[in-house]
Design a protein around this motif. Structure first.
Motif, PDB file in Angstrom:
ATOM      1  N   MET A  75      89.785 177.009 -15.000  1.00 43.41           N
ATOM      2  CA  MET A  75      88.368 176.962 -15.358  1.00 43.41           C
ATOM      3  C   MET A  75      87.792 175.551 -15.274  1.00 43.41           C
ATOM      4  O   MET A  75      86.588 175.361 -15.402  1.00 43.41           O
ATOM      5  N   LYS A  76      88.676 174.553 -15.098  1.00 47.64           N
ATOM      6  CA  LYS A  76      88.264 173.159 -15.080  1.00 47.64           C
ATOM      7  C   LYS A  76      87.535 172.790 -16.370  1.00 47.64           C
ATOM      8  O   LYS A  76      86.604 171.979 -16.385  1.00 47.64           O
ATOM      9  N   ARG A  77      87.954 173.445 -17.435  1.00 49.07           N
ATOM     10  CA  ARG A  77      87.379 173.161 -18.749  1.00 49.07           C
ATOM     11  C   ARG A  77      88.500 173.021 -19.777  1.00 49.07           C
ATOM     12  O   ARG A  77      88.636 173.853 -20.673  1.00 49.07           O
ATOM     13  N   SER A 190      70.963 181.719 -22.709  1.00 53.29           N
ATOM     14  CA  SER A 190      71.724 180.686 -22.017  1.00 53.29           C
ATOM     15  C   SER A 190      70.791 179.712 -21.305  1.00 53.29           C
ATOM     16  O   SER A 190      69.982 180.113 -20.476  1.00 53.29           O
ATOM     17  N   SER A 191      70.942 178.426 -21.610  1.00 57.75           N
ATOM     18  CA  SER A 191      70.089 177.423 -20.973  1.00 57.75           C
ATOM     19  C   SER A 191      70.390 177.292 -19.486  1.00 57.75           C
ATOM     20  O   SER A 191      69.546 176.841 -18.722  1.00 57.75           O
ATOM     21  N   ILE A 192      71.592 177.664 -19.043  1.00 57.13           N
ATOM     22  CA  ILE A 192      71.930 177.518 -17.625  1.00 57.13           C
ATOM     23  C   ILE A 192      71.686 178.800 -16.834  1.00 57.13           C
ATOM     24  O   ILE A 192      71.921 178.837 -15.644  1.00 57.13           O
ATOM     25  N   LYS A 216      79.150 172.240 -19.160  1.00 55.78           N
ATOM     26  CA  LYS A 216      79.872 171.034 -19.552  1.00 55.78           C
ATOM     27  C   LYS A 216      78.961 169.945 -20.096  1.00 55.78           C
ATOM     28  O   LYS A 216      79.348 169.174 -20.973  1.00 55.78           O
ATOM     29  N   THR A 217      77.731 169.840 -19.578  1.00 49.82           N
ATOM     30  CA  THR A 217      76.811 168.799 -20.019  1.00 49.82           C
ATOM     31  C   THR A 217      76.015 169.289 -21.219  1.00 49.82           C
ATOM     32  O   THR A 217      75.212 170.209 -21.116  1.00 49.82           O
ATOM     33  N   LYS A 218      76.264 168.697 -22.371  1.00 49.91           N
ATOM     34  CA  LYS A 218      75.625 169.099 -23.624  1.00 49.91           C
ATOM     35  C   LYS A 218      74.407 168.229 -23.914  1.00 49.91           C
ATOM     36  O   LYS A 218      74.246 167.142 -23.334  1.00 49.91           O
ATOM     37  N   GLN A 236      72.522 165.065 -14.543  1.00 50.02           N
ATOM     38  CA  GLN A 236      71.491 166.036 -14.890  1.00 50.02           C
ATOM     39  C   GLN A 236      71.856 167.436 -14.427  1.00 50.02           C
ATOM     40  O   GLN A 236      72.166 167.663 -13.277  1.00 50.02           O
ATOM     41  N   ASP A 237      71.849 168.355 -15.363  1.00 50.54           N
ATOM     42  CA  ASP A 237      72.077 169.761 -15.044  1.00 50.54           C
ATOM     43  C   ASP A 237      70.722 170.380 -14.710  1.00 50.54           C
ATOM     44  O   ASP A 237      69.910 170.631 -15.592  1.00 50.54           O
TER      45      ASP A 237
END
Length: 336
Positions: A75-77, A190-192, A216-218, A236-237
């Motif tokens: 998951m690269k997390r 969800s913001s994304i 990942k970007t909080k 920046q997301d």
């Protein structure tokens, strides 16, 4: 009711800041419930002091780790491993019912009505709607359930390496058993995922009660100029909604940062708030009323591999390179 509580988790100082904003947002919207935060031993004393001013109960818990390095790497997390610590929330048996909320959520209006729901009530995950997102869920504390969850972890692990995989595995009938346990998406927006179905967001987004800064970007990864109301960041997301990001920073800078400065005193403390933004960092200029994001034309274009990964993660740039018009144009050219 005194035996009902909102519960969150912070394993380090960054997530502690998120928990501070979440707690203040719950207070600002006049919740009648208790507020509880579970914290890891790495949370600093100054942050603990601020949390104690916002929350009714601050409890230090051991950081559980899934130990599932293969899934986490996939998951690269890798940071998701410690979210297994979330399972400690079932040990809060002095409460009859709780609503767990991730520290990267923000409450936009009173949500006390969630306590009318039963365990396990949650909203669908935007990436796979037959799974629930574990960022917001209603549950009943129980040592028996806690033991069974740990046993499930030992025997089955997690299909995604994090707490969401465990909880969906354990509460496996969520998708089919009882529609009353499906929370509307407005309780975990969800913001994304906002731009993946823009017409629906325009139609229903105004009713949102909780926004979840997934990815990942909080919010605390950025910097903020309170006077100019400018947010900046080197990563920046583009799919984050700037209106919600601004709301998070306005609350953090006005209500949380003063308390943090009071606790840190003369110690070095970087709040993330600045008066002058570095010129090399790209800047988002946001007015309170705006709901669209304008990015500089000089942004580096993602590689084909990066775009592929974004698509696979459900984070395609639907408002830019991956817009319907662009895709249609490429198809037309190919078909000719």
């Amino acid at each position: 009711m005194a035996d009902q509580a909102f519960v969150t988790l912070a394993t380090n100082d960054n997530y502690a800041r998120g928990a501070m904003v979440l707690g203040k947002s719950l207070r600002n919207h006049n919740t009648s419930k208790k507020l509880v935060v579970l914290i890891g031993p790495q949370v600093s004393d100054p942050c603990q002091c601020v949390l104690k001013r916002i929350y009714d109960e601050v409890r230090v818990v051991d950081v559980l780790d899934s130990g599932d390095a293969a899934h986490l790497a996939m998951m690269k997390r890798p940071d998701l491993g410690v979210t297994f610590t979330k399972l400690h929330c079932w040990t809060l048996t002095h409460y009859s019912k709780c609503v767990f909320m991730d520290a990267d959520t923000l409450v936009l209006s009173n949500i006390d009505e969630l306590f009318d729901r039963e365990e396990l009530s949650a909203a669908p995950d935007p990436g796979w709607p037959d799974c629930f997102n574990s960022g917001v869920f209603v549950y009943r504390p129980s040592i028996e359930t806690y033991g069974k969850l740990l046993e499930f972890c030992t025997e089955h692990g997690s299909f995604d390496g994090g707490d969401q995989g465990v909880l969906n595995g354990y509460f496996s009938d969520w998708a089919t058993a009882d529609i009353a346990k499906h929370l509307p998406f407005i309780y975990n927006l969800s913001s994304i995922a906002i731009y993946t179905y823009l017409p629906a967001f325009k139609q229903f987004g105004g009713n949102a009660k909780v926004v979840h800064f997934l990815g990942k970007t909080k919010p605390w990864s950025y910097t903020f100029d309170p006077k100019a109301k400018k947010i900046s960041g080197s990563e920046q997301d583009v799919s984050s909604n700037p209106t919600y990001l601004l709301e998070w920073w306005m609350l953090y800078s006005s209500s949380v940062v003063p308390m943090l400065h009071e606790q840190y005193g003369d110690q070095t403390f970087h709040s993330g708030c600045v008066e002058f933004l570095c010129s090399e960092m790209m800047t988002i200029e946001i007015e309170q009323s705006e709901s669209t994001l304008s990015l500089p034309h000089s942004l580096p274009q993602p590689s084909s591999q990066e775009r592929k990964q974004k698509w696979e993660q459900g984070q395609a740039d639907y408002m830019g390179m991956d817009s319907f018009d662009n895709i249609k144009r490429k198809l037309d050219t190919f078909l000719k």
